[in-house]
Enzyme design. Structure first.
Site, short mmCIF file in Angstrom:
data_model
loop_
_atom_site.label_atom_id
_atom_site.label_comp_id
_atom_site.label_asym_id
_atom_site.label_seq_id
_atom_site.Cartn_x
_atom_site.Cartn_y
_atom_site.Cartn_z
N GLY A 162 0.81 -1.21 0.00
CA GLY A 162 0.00 0.00 0.00
C GLY A 162 0.85 1.26 0.00
CB THR A 185 -4.11 -3.12 0.63
OG1 THR A 185 -4.98 -2.91 1.75
CG2 THR A 185 -4.43 -2.07 -0.43
CG ASP A 187 -8.12 -2.23 4.45
OD1 ASP A 187 -8.81 -3.24 4.71
OD2 ASP A 187 -7.33 -1.72 5.26
#
Length: 380
Positions: A162, A185, A187
């Site tokens: 990230g 990632t 997220d």
């Protein structure tokens, strides 16, 4: 046919890639060490004019992969770093760096080959492991990492991770080692890319878990408050909530009021005759146990809290993560082959592109307000 001479000077053939591919009739692994690593690969070339088969012995030099903070799909990115540069017309050497930037500081690297990535495409996690490095955050640490790269002949590094990993990549590029960032990632919180490797697998895992929780909630006329991952980004919560028909969804990007955004929505749904409810909460909002207690006290219905946690970070990658990881890994190595560094591979408009790393890091992340509005309209 006759077997002709052995050509150790592979560049005699590599000057004409199209001709080499046309003449290629087979590949054989000739030398393997005790650890199963390929030391030498022979390519069999058929010369039609003389009806002979020649053996081309291929040697490799130059790319490195650094594992970082993601999991789903990392195996496929690593695979692209092996298959593409180790091709007969690339002549690169590939190293795997264990435990992120720590590996560069501690010399924890291993030369990789085709067998290193054989059959890992369906694996979760990362074969390179991951770790944080406080020392790398210092100027001396960055210089040490760059010096180590040069000492083993590495001219390019693929960094999977990230924003923090990308900032480290920018520092290493400024120290003279070309770096390419690949967004990995769960997220989905990297501003420059509309999609990050691992996101789809994490969502599908969350969906499966919430669907199972709903079975129990329905059986007991219960409200289940489920926390999914996403500290700064609510994408997992938002899309999982839509996909599972959640009554309420709480994300860190939108200021919420418990009475309006949870209690009132449950009451309105109760009026339709429904007696079980799902509330999906992003990790960045938190407080699911307190919220479950409040719902129970306020509405007189049984409520339970569940934190899905790290179950979302493991498991076999989905089709989308495998394909996108392949595309991004291929693009990263393609850039390094052209001696291009300080770039980030990203997805924009469904296309794989690359951006200047400074531009990528300066981009503000945009929350999908339209999708959130849809979620609030259709959830029941």
């Amino acid at each position: 046919m006759q077997i002709g001479a052995e050509f150790t000077a592979v560049h005699d053939f590599l000057g004409d890639t199209d001709l080499l591919l046309e003449l290629l009739v087979g590949v054989g692994v000739v030398r393997i060490d005790h650890a199963g690593r390929i030391l030498q690969i022979h390519f069999f070339i058929h010369i039609p004019q003389t009806d002979q088969i020649f053996i081309v012995v291929v040697g490799n030099v130059g790319t490195m992969l650094v594992g970082s903070t993601t999991q789903h799909g990392v195996s496929q990115i690593i695979s692209m770093g092996i298959y593409f540069p180790a091709g007969i017309n690339k002549g690169m050497k590939v190293y795997g760096v264990y435990r992120g930037y720590n590996g560069l500081l501690n010399g924890d690297v291993e030369e990789m080959n085709l067998r290193s990535v054989s059959d890992i495409i369906g694996n979760g996690g990362t074969m390179l492991y991951t770790a944080r490095s406080e020392e790398y955050a210092t100027p001396a640490g960055i210089q040490r990492a760059a010096d180590f790269c040069r000492s083993i002949g590495v001219s390019g590094v693929v960094v999977i991770g990230g924003d923090g990993s990308f900032r480290g990549a920018r520092c290493l590029t400024n120290a003279g080692i070309n770096c390419i960032g690949v967004p990995g990632t769960i997220d989905n919180d990297i501003a420059c890319s509309e999609y990050t490797v691992g996101f789809d697998t994490a969502m599908n895992t969350a969906i499966q878990m919430v669907d199972r929780i709903r079975d129990t909630a329905q059986s007991h006329d219960r409200c289940s408050v489920v926390e999914v991952m996403g500290r700064r980004c609510g994408d997992i919560a938002l899309q999982t909530g839509i996909a599972t028909g959640a009554t309420a969804i709480l994300v860190p990007e939108v200021q919420y009021n418990i009475e309006r955004d949870v209690i009132a929505r449950i009451i309105n749904t109760q009026k339709t005759g429904k007696k079980h409810f799902i509330v999906v909460v992003a990790e960045g909002v938190g407080g699911v146990r307190d919220l479950a207690k409040y719902v129970e006290q306020r509405l007189g219905i049984e409520a339970r809290a569940t934190v899905l946690g790290h179950v979302q970070r493991g498991g076999s990658p989905t089709l989308r993560d495998r394909v996108v990881a392949s595309q991004m890994g291929f693009k990263a190595v393609e850039l390094l082959e052209q001696n291009i560094g300080n770039r980030v591979v990203a997805m924009q408009g469904g296309k794989i592109i690359d951006l200047d790393i400074n531009e990528a890091l300066d981009m503000p992340r945009v929350f999908d307000e339209e999708l959130y509005k849809i979620a609030m309209t259709i959830s029941i």
